[in-house]
Motif scaffolding. Structure first.
Motif, mmCIF file in Angstrom:
data_model
loop_
_atom_site.group_PDB
_atom_site.id
_atom_site.type_symbol
_atom_site.label_atom_id
_atom_site.label_comp_id
_atom_site.label_asym_id
_atom_site.label_seq_id
_atom_site.Cartn_x
_atom_site.Cartn_y
_atom_site.Cartn_z
ATOM 1 N N SER A 61 0.825 -1.211 0.000
ATOM 2 C CA SER A 61 0.000 0.000 0.000
ATOM 3 C C SER A 61 0.858 1.260 0.000
ATOM 4 O O SER A 61 0.451 2.301 -0.502
ATOM 5 C CB SER A 61 -0.937 0.000 1.216
ATOM 6 O OG SER A 61 -0.237 0.273 2.418
ATOM 7 N N GLU A 226 -5.155 1.084 -3.143
ATOM 8 C CA GLU A 226 -4.960 1.396 -1.727
ATOM 9 C C GLU A 226 -5.837 0.536 -0.824
ATOM 10 O O GLU A 226 -5.402 0.079 0.234
ATOM 11 C CB GLU A 226 -5.255 2.879 -1.478
ATOM 12 C CG GLU A 226 -5.074 3.298 -0.025
ATOM 13 C CD GLU A 226 -5.355 4.779 0.156
ATOM 14 O OE1 GLU A 226 -5.829 5.151 1.239
ATOM 15 O OE2 GLU A 226 -5.106 5.551 -0.783
ATOM 16 N N PRO A 398 -0.786 3.816 3.748
ATOM 17 C CA PRO A 398 -2.235 3.998 3.579
ATOM 18 C C PRO A 398 -3.037 2.895 4.255
ATOM 19 O O PRO A 398 -4.110 3.129 4.789
ATOM 20 C CB PRO A 398 -2.414 3.969 2.054
ATOM 21 C CG PRO A 398 -1.101 4.452 1.522
ATOM 22 C CD PRO A 398 -0.073 3.900 2.459
#
Length: 479
Positions: A61, A226, A398
């Motif tokens: 991520s 994400e 994230p």
């Protein structure tokens, strides 16, 4: 590129599930460990597989705009040198894995068509020739791009998951309906004996569950990476862990370790389906043929991913000049077609050399195979080390699974200790199998020193590449 053309959640789940889960791992370890395989899979899942998948999800991520997977996750934290060591070891281990696995597809096809393995005896000599043809065909499919071959993974993965669930349900329901367990469960055979033999087998279990990293090279092709990528990795991890743990229970109910041991291990996965079907009064041959057809499709999908993903990890994001240019050239969709065909050529040579009777070259490739045996461990040690540094720096990703750094560091260090212990434990089979002290010393050098030797060979390759580039004036090297 519009979101409609990108990989969705369940496609990504199957891209992770298909190359990682293997029903044969359940049957083979039912032979090696007996009922002790059940708590062993549980321990591996909780202490190694889940933490490793979480680390991958967090690091991915934080690098969702890059397609190098393993290389970029490591490089972004501890630099290109460690990224090269980890990814080169991963690539080399996978290269020798590919050499061995293509022969499984004709065997699976034989079960699907005939309901039996017709490559056991007189036809076994055909397998290397078929493997070469299959390697070329699957490489071609890999060059068509992830969006095309991911459909095969999606299709095959869902059917494999369904076939595994059906096996588990029918085995457990059959037991409660009155079919006696084929395996006697006792405290003695279910609780692992923590001796050298168990430690060696348990070590290989650690790396049987590894594979969540393969989908990382496709993160740029994912819709809303994400959120989608971490979720897909964790869902696939749960599916795989449950399948291994409960699948081991189901296999033990259907067939005893002694019965499975009588079968060649490459046949055991089919035999348990036949036994289960016959326990229910169903034609076992037809059931095996259906399962074998599903397994054939899934195997094709899995091997395509193993052909393509490590190539991206190794060559997609390395600095210019590390390798010859043709190995790093990408098509518009990021596929490294020339590197794929170069890999295919090398695999074909490794398969073909024994057929040609070139004993000296054959011995050289066997030596390389011995040296690469534990190379698969190195990438996970380096990756976990990168994650520990990532957390020590307080870097925010994230996606963050652990609420506190203390929890993350605890599981990371447990995984690190298991990886290092697994490295030495997985090599015990080679060392303990030696007949003389001299053989034991040679085994120790090849088994434990092999990955280091192959890493040095990788550096030699990059050195000569940079030297050639410097002489040709293609790039300017910094001293």
């Amino acid at each position: 590129m519009s979101n409609a053309k990108k990989l969705g959640l369940w496609t990504l789940v199957m891209l992770t599930f298909v190359p990682t889960f293997g029903f044969g791992n359940i049957t083979s370890n039912a032979v090696y460990l007996g009922p002790a395989a059940i708590p062993s899979w549980l321990l591996v899942s909780l202490l190694y597989f889940f933490p490793l998948s979480i680390m991958i999800a967090e690091l991915a991520s934080a690098n969702q705009d890059k397609e190098g997977g393993l290389y970029t996750w490591i490089e972004s934290v501890i630099g290109p040198k460690w990224a090269f060591i980890g990814t080169w070891s991963y690539f080399v281990a996978n290269l020798f894995y590919l050499q061995m696995v293509f022969a499984r597809i004709p065997v699976a096809t034989s079960w699907a068509i005939f309901g039996e393995n017709r490559f056991n005896d007189q036809n076994a000599h055909l397998l290397p020739y078929l493997s070469i043809v299959i390697a070329i065909i699957l490489t071609y499919i890999a060059t068509t791009g992830v969006k095309k071959f991911s459909k095969l993974s999606d299709f095959g993965g869902k059917f494999t998951l369904a076939a595994t669930v059906i096996f588990i349900v029918f085995a457990i329901v059959g037991y409660f309906a009155g079919t006696p367990s084929a395996t006697q469960f006792t405290a003695e055979n279910t609780i692992p004996k923590f001796d050298s033999a168990y430690f060696a087998t348990f070590s290989w279990l650690l790396f049987a569950v590894a594979g969540a990293e393969v989908a990382g090279t496709y993160i740029k092709d994912v819709d809303n990476p994400e959120k989608t990528f971490p979720k897909a990795v964790l869902i696939a991890t749960v599916f795989i862990a449950i399948a291994y743990v409960i699948g081991s229970v189901a296999v033990s109910l259907v067939a005893s370790p002694e019965v499975l041991e009588q079968e060649n291990l490459k046949n055991a996965g089919y035999v348990v389906y036949k036994i289960l079907a016959e326990n229910w009064g169903i034609n076992g041959k037809i059931v095996v043929q259906i399962y074998a057809l599903i397994f054939t499709i899934t195997s094709i999908a899995a091997y395509i991913v193993w052909i393509e993903s490590p190539i991206r990890a190794m060559f997609a994001e390395v600095p210019e000049g590390t390798f010859p240019k043709f190995l790093t050239e990408k098509s518009e969709d990021g596929t490294l077609k020339k590197a794929l065909w170069a890999q295919c050529a090398l695999v074909v040579v490794m398969i073909a050399v024994p057929l040609l009777g070139l004993n000296s070259i054959d011995a050289f490739f066997k030596l390389l195979a011995d040296l690469s045996a534990l190379s698969l461990v190195i990438p996970y040690v380096v990756l976990i080390g990168a994650y520990i540094v990532f957390k020590l720096r307080g870097t925010k990703a994230p996606f963050t699974f652990f609420k506190s750094n203390a929890g993350a560091m605890t599981f990371a260090w447990i995984a690190m200790v298991l990886s290092i212990a697994g490295f030495f434990g997985a090599g015990l089979d080679y060392v303990l199998g030696s007949e003389t002290t001299k053989d034991a010393v040679v085994s120790i050098v090849k088994t434990y020193g092999g990955p280091i030797i192959l890493i040095l060979l990788g550096y030699v390759l990059t050195y000569f590449t940079k030297l050639a580039n410097k002489k040709s004036g293609d790039i300017h090297l910094n001293s």
